[in-house]
Design a protein around this motif. Structure first.
Motif, short mmCIF file in Angstrom:
data_model
loop_
_atom_site.label_atom_id
_atom_site.label_comp_id
_atom_site.label_asym_id
_atom_site.label_seq_id
_atom_site.Cartn_x
_atom_site.Cartn_y
_atom_site.Cartn_z
N GLY A 81 -19.35 31.55 44.44
CA GLY A 81 -19.11 30.60 45.53
C GLY A 81 -18.32 31.19 46.69
N ASN A 82 -18.54 32.49 46.95
CA ASN A 82 -17.89 33.08 48.13
C ASN A 82 -18.81 34.08 48.83
OD1 ASN A 82 -17.69 35.65 46.88
ND2 ASN A 82 -15.73 35.12 45.97
N LYS A 83 -18.31 34.63 49.92
CA LYS A 83 -19.10 35.59 50.68
C LYS A 83 -18.52 36.99 50.53
CE LYS A 83 -20.49 34.54 54.77
NZ LYS A 83 -21.61 34.70 55.73
N ASN A 133 -18.01 40.05 53.16
CA ASN A 133 -16.61 40.38 53.41
C ASN A 133 -16.24 41.79 52.97
OD1 ASN A 133 -15.57 37.03 52.37
ND2 ASN A 133 -16.60 37.72 54.21
N ARG A 134 -16.86 42.27 51.90
CA ARG A 134 -16.46 43.57 51.37
C ARG A 134 -17.57 44.60 51.27
NH1 ARG A 134 -12.78 42.04 46.12
NH2 ARG A 134 -10.89 41.55 47.26
N ASP A 139 -7.08 24.52 50.23
CA ASP A 139 -6.46 25.66 50.89
C ASP A 139 -6.54 26.91 50.03
OD1 ASP A 139 -4.39 23.60 52.63
OD2 ASP A 139 -5.33 25.33 53.56
N LYS A 140 -7.05 26.69 48.85
CA LYS A 140 -7.13 27.82 47.93
C LYS A 140 -8.29 28.71 48.37
CE LYS A 140 -9.42 28.28 43.53
NZ LYS A 140 -10.72 28.21 44.13
N SER A 141 -7.99 29.96 48.64
CA SER A 141 -9.07 30.88 48.96
C SER A 141 -9.22 31.84 47.79
CB SER A 141 -8.77 31.65 50.24
OG SER A 141 -7.59 32.39 50.09
N ASP A 142 -10.41 31.82 47.19
CA ASP A 142 -10.59 32.69 46.03
C ASP A 142 -10.82 34.13 46.46
OD1 ASP A 142 -13.04 32.35 47.03
OD2 ASP A 142 -14.01 31.78 45.16
N PHE A 143 -11.02 34.30 47.76
CA PHE A 143 -11.06 35.67 48.26
C PHE A 143 -9.76 35.90 48.99
CE2 PHE A 143 -11.83 39.57 49.84
CZ PHE A 143 -12.18 39.66 51.17
N VAL A 144 -8.89 36.68 48.39
CA VAL A 144 -7.54 36.82 48.93
C VAL A 144 -7.52 37.76 50.13
CG1 VAL A 144 -6.19 36.17 46.93
CG2 VAL A 144 -7.13 38.46 47.09
N THR A 145 -6.38 37.79 50.77
CA THR A 145 -6.28 38.52 52.03
C THR A 145 -6.27 40.03 51.87
OG1 THR A 145 -3.95 38.10 51.85
CG2 THR A 145 -5.18 36.74 53.39
N LYS A 171 -7.51 43.67 51.24
CA LYS A 171 -8.86 44.14 51.55
C LYS A 171 -9.47 44.97 50.43
CE LYS A 171 -7.01 45.04 55.35
NZ LYS A 171 -6.60 45.65 56.59
#
Lengths: 207, 70
Positions: free
Chosen positions: A49-51, A55-56, A199-205, A207
């Motif tokens: 459920g993320n991109k 993103n990576r 507000d929970k982002s399962d892809f953390v900041t 890198k």
């Protein structure tokens, strides 16, 4: 504080993207590897459920930011407003899909014996480029070669489009209308529908 | 004594137009921006210092650095 400028293995996936285009020039069968660029982002977006792919791991995006950013082959202007509109992004996704299924249809015709293998790469859905030097024989079924030519056409076309917008606008402006990016974002929307603005982002900041 | 209102520069993402590509995340020197659930990027205003690197990088140009009162 965490180190944020650390390089990871996946920061070098642009090499794979570049290699893909080069290998397909010499042997069209390498084009089959391109389905990884379709299935991996889809699986990640459906399962996680993320991109994370965009993103990576997207080597194409890295390639554009390298050529356009580091090598400076980009005007670094804003994309026009219409290009980031939902209408254009979804429209381009539908168009891309239609062209993709047309390619699968041609592959099916060759599989059924209703059409002959055409050793051409179609650029921008219009221009037929001779590509016969990349086809070396009869060991594999003709439909498999047809699919390879078709798939390489899709990959080359999107790379060329991306390069054009890279030069005209920001380096990674392809990301704005990339069909895979639009599709995975839609999947994420469906996956997280109903969750109240978490507000929970399962892809953390990091890198 | 009256409290002094300070103005600070912070990045702000237009979430309706963000394509969630994550270019901003890669350039942020402070790890102050993240992609939320593959939907859009969100700024951690507590960490953001308004340097504008994300705004410059954003392929869709949907990030702006704005002055906000804190």
């Amino acid at each position: 504080m965490k180190k944020t400028n650390q390089k990871h293995w996946y920061d070098y996936l642009w090499i794979a993207s570049l290699l893909y285009l080069i290998l397909g020039f010499f042997n069209i069968l390498f084009a089959w590897l391109g389905i990884l660029c379709f299935f991996i982002p889809l699986i990640i977006s459906i399962v996680r459920g993320n991109k994370a792919y965009c993103n990576r791991y997207c080597g194409r995006g890295q390639l554009f930011s390298l050529i356009g950013g580091r090598f400076g082959l980009s005007r670094k202007r804003d994309v026009p407003r219409w290009m980031k509109s939902k209408a254009f992004r979804y429209g381009f996704l539908i168009f891309f899909f239609a062209m993709f299924f047309q390619m699968l249809w041609v592959t099916g015709l060759v599989f059924a014996g209703a059409a002959d293998l055409r050793q051409v790469v179609t650029l921008l859905w219009t221009f037929k480029l001779p590509w016969h030097w990349a086809y070396h024989g009869t060991l594999i079924a003709p439909w498999m070669a047809q699919f390879a030519f078709g798939f390489y056409s899709v990959m080359l076309t999107s790379t060329v489009l991306g390069l054009i917008t890279m030069i005209l606008f920001k380096p990674r402006s392809w990301c704005v209308y990339c069909p895979m990016g639009t599709m995975t974002q839609l999947i994420c929307k469906a996956r997280h529908a109903g969750e109240k603005n978490s507000d929970k982002s399962d892809f953390v900041t990091e890198k | 004594m009256e409290s002094v209102r300070k103005k600070r520069r912070k990045a702000r993402v237009d979430e309706t137009l963000c394509v969630a590509c994550g270019c901003c995340v890669k350039v942020c020197p402070l790890g102050a921006i993240a992609v939320v659930n593959g939907l859009y990027a969100r700024v951690d205003t507590a960490r953001c210092v308004g340097c504008g690197k994300c705004a410059k990088e954003c392929p869709a140009s949907v990030i702006e650095v704005q002055e906000v009162e804190v």
